[in-house]
Design an enzyme around this catalytic site. Structure first.
Site, PDB file in Angstrom:
ATOM      1  N   LYS A 265     -29.741  62.841  85.521  1.00 14.29           N
ATOM      2  CA  LYS A 265     -30.212  61.489  85.837  1.00 14.29           C
ATOM      3  C   LYS A 265     -29.338  60.892  86.945  1.00 14.29           C
ATOM      4  O   LYS A 265     -28.170  61.257  87.073  1.00 14.29           O
ATOM      5  CB  LYS A 265     -30.093  60.592  84.597  1.00 14.29           C
ATOM      6  CG  LYS A 265     -31.109  60.860  83.508  1.00 14.29           C
ATOM      7  CD  LYS A 265     -30.907  59.894  82.347  1.00 14.29           C
ATOM      8  CE  LYS A 265     -31.908  60.155  81.220  1.00 14.29           C
ATOM      9  NZ  LYS A 265     -33.307  59.932  81.600  1.00 14.29           N
ATOM     10  N   ARG A 339     -38.670  65.400  73.318  1.00 11.69           N
ATOM     11  CA  ARG A 339     -39.831  66.085  72.738  1.00 11.69           C
ATOM     12  C   ARG A 339     -39.452  67.485  72.239  1.00 11.69           C
ATOM     13  O   ARG A 339     -40.036  67.985  71.283  1.00 11.69           O
ATOM     14  CB  ARG A 339     -40.966  66.119  73.779  1.00 11.69           C
ATOM     15  CG  ARG A 339     -40.644  66.887  75.013  1.00 11.69           C
ATOM     16  CD  ARG A 339     -41.581  66.556  76.180  1.00 11.69           C
ATOM     17  NE  ARG A 339     -41.279  65.247  76.792  1.00 11.69           N
ATOM     18  CZ  ARG A 339     -41.974  64.736  77.811  1.00 11.69           C
ATOM     19  NH1 ARG A 339     -43.013  65.390  78.311  1.00 11.69           N
ATOM     20  NH2 ARG A 339     -41.646  63.557  78.306  1.00 11.69           N
TER      21      ARG A 339
END
Ligand code: BES
Ligand code: MN
Ligand code: ZN
Length: 489
Positions: A265, A339
């Site tokens: 990020k 996920r």
């Protein structure tokens, strides 16, 4: 853990009011009628309340707002707080009134003159929750909390309601503390330890370590933590307050810090990723509440605890992993890690517990913040009945929740050239393709809700019942859903 202020429900007794220190809270109806306690304070303070309710400030105030008067004559109290509220307030107004009192009292002791006005438990609840501050990393005197005394005519009734509400507040505060905690403190191990401590309130808590997860075949979950020094864990919390029926399952994403991994990020705002375990935090808070209020339901809470770090051992973009279900996943982006964690915990929850339904919570996508901002969590479901029940519970608790669509065309975006699926579906509809990914790990006919709480778990501005920071969003709604659906006689 942050302690809630002590709340005592006391018999109505206005005899020593003049000598009472701290803050005294009284109520005036929107049309300016003073309650019994307020009338007494009015006469002690040379009719200052009568002046106040004639004022423009009172006229302009909304229901649940508080008008503080400092250093009034005639009483020892340093402040009188006049709350504008009807005699039969809604839960929302009563909690707002409590929140107003929390701001007006600071850390001073408060005496709330409730008399026979309704919903005093909600007032105390709002006061306790809005008074929350996260201070373990501030040096200096942290002890001053101040006590909340509530005088009412129906002590037993209000006490019983307060006991339930404080059990909920304990759960909310537990969630907030976990979510606010920095990642160097709340490692996967520390998180698991804090959950294990809940054995003392009657939960059965198991911590599954990496070797056990490997044994179970959780290649999807395990690939996320490979770059971290903190070991990946799954914690299973069981509350069996019901009969012998199958439990309901709550599953949480517990990424204690999300750097993005090799798909790193950007630096700006990365510190916010300490809250990427918010879903696991909510599951933990709900389990705490259920145990504290001895809920007559069977509920199992499972959290996947991992840290997403880049390193020479970290998962690379393009790697293929095998989930516990057996499906293979091409990891296109290591930042779509939540996920991957949930896939295996969801599958494990269904295989082991054969639950009557599953709700998972996750700070899953930035895209849900683009879509819904910080007002509503995204709700994705394969079951209208369960979904509508949840939306109703969330509405009743004032926790924003908005249903999003799902469908085969979104699911098709997850097609991989070399594996059974890939872990991202592209920029478009990013929150929905994430939900589709999760649904691939939900069995046919299993009632299921995915709550994307990326926008609501922790916020930069104060909300009705919380200061800036972790909100505990979802604890109240899920507790109510369980109470209304699984505990109804
Ligand atoms: N934890 C983030 C999502 C998130 C973003 C939570 C902002 C809270 C605030 C998640 O793991 C993530 O990085 N998602 C990616 C998915 C993308 C790579 C498909 C995102 O939203 O950018
Ligand atoms: Mn991520
Ligand atoms: Zn994440």
């Amino acid at each position: 853990m942050t302690d809630l202020p002590a709340v005592s429900i006391l018999e109505n007794d206005l005899s020593d009011l003049a000598a009472r220190a701290g803050v005294i809270v009284v109520f005036a109806t929107p049309d300016g009628k003073l309650d019994q306690g307020a009338r007494k304070v009015n006469s002690l303070t040379k009719k200052s309340l009568a002046r106040l309710i004639e004022s423009e400030a009172f006229e302009k105030a909304k229901e649940g707002d508080a008008l503080p008067m400092s250093y009034p004559v005639g009483v020892a109290a340093t402040k009188i707080v006049v709350v504008k509220m009807g005699r039969r307030p809604s839960a929302e107004v009563a909690r707002k009134a409590g929140a107003s009192v929390a701001k007006a009292r600071g850390t001073d002791d408060a005496l709330i003159l409730g008399g026979s006005i309704g919903r005093m438990a909600d007032v105390a609840y709002g006061c306790a929750l809005r008074g929350y501050t996260f201070t373990p990393h501030k040096t200096g005197d942290q002890d001053a909390q101040g006590a909340i005394d509530v005088m009412v005519t129906q002590v037993e009734e209000v006490q019983a309601a307060t006991d339930v509400m404080m059990a909920i507040a304990q759960g909310v505060v537990f969630t907030r503390d976990l979510t606010n905690e920095p990642a160097n403190v709340l490692t996967t191990t520390e998180f698991a330890n804090r959950l294990a401590e809940m054995e003392s309130i009657g939960l059965t808590v198991e911590v599954l370590e990496e070797d056990a997860l490997e044994e179970l075949g959780m290649g999807s979950l395990l690939c996320v933590g490979l770059g971290s020094a903190s070991p990946s864990k799954v914690v299973v919390m069981q509350w069996n307050g019901g009969g012998d029926e199958a439990p309901f399952a709550l599953v949480g994403k517990g990424v204690v810090f999300d750097t993005g991994g090799i798909s790193l990020k950007p630096a700006g705002g990365m510190e916010d990723m300490t809250m990427d375990m918010g879903g696991a935090g909510v599951v933990s808070g709900v389990m705490k509440t259920l145990a504290l209020r001895k809920a007559k339901a069977n509920v199992v809470g499972l959290v996947g605890l991992v840290e997403n770090m880049p390193s020479d051992r970290a998962t690379r973009p393009g790697d293929v992993v095998t989930s516990m279900k057996g499906d293979t996943i091409e990891v296109i982006n290591t930042d779509a890690e939540g996920r991957l964690v949930l896939a295996d915990v969801l599958w494990y929850a269904q295989e082991r517990f054969k639950p009557t339904g599953v709700i998972n919570l996750a700070t899953l996508t930035g895209a849900i913040i683009i879509g819904l901002g910080h007002e509503n969590a995204g709700v994705f479901s394969n079951d209208d009945q369960l979904c509508n029940r949840f939306l109703k519970a969330a509405g009743a608790e004032g926790e924003g929740a908005w249903r999003m669509p799902m469908g085969a065309a979104y699911d098709a975006k997850l097609k991989s050239r070399i594996a059974d699926m890939k872990n991202v579906g592209g920029r478009d509809a990013g929150s929905i393709t994430a939900a589709q990914f999760l649904q691939r790990f939900i069995k046919d006919d299993m009632p299921w809700i995915h709550l994307d709480i990326a926008g609501v778990a922790s916020v930069k501005a104060e909300t009705a019942l919380a200061p800036a920071g972790a909100t505990g969003w979802g604890v109240m709604a899920l507790n109510r859903l369980i109470a209304d659906t699984y505990e109804a006689e």
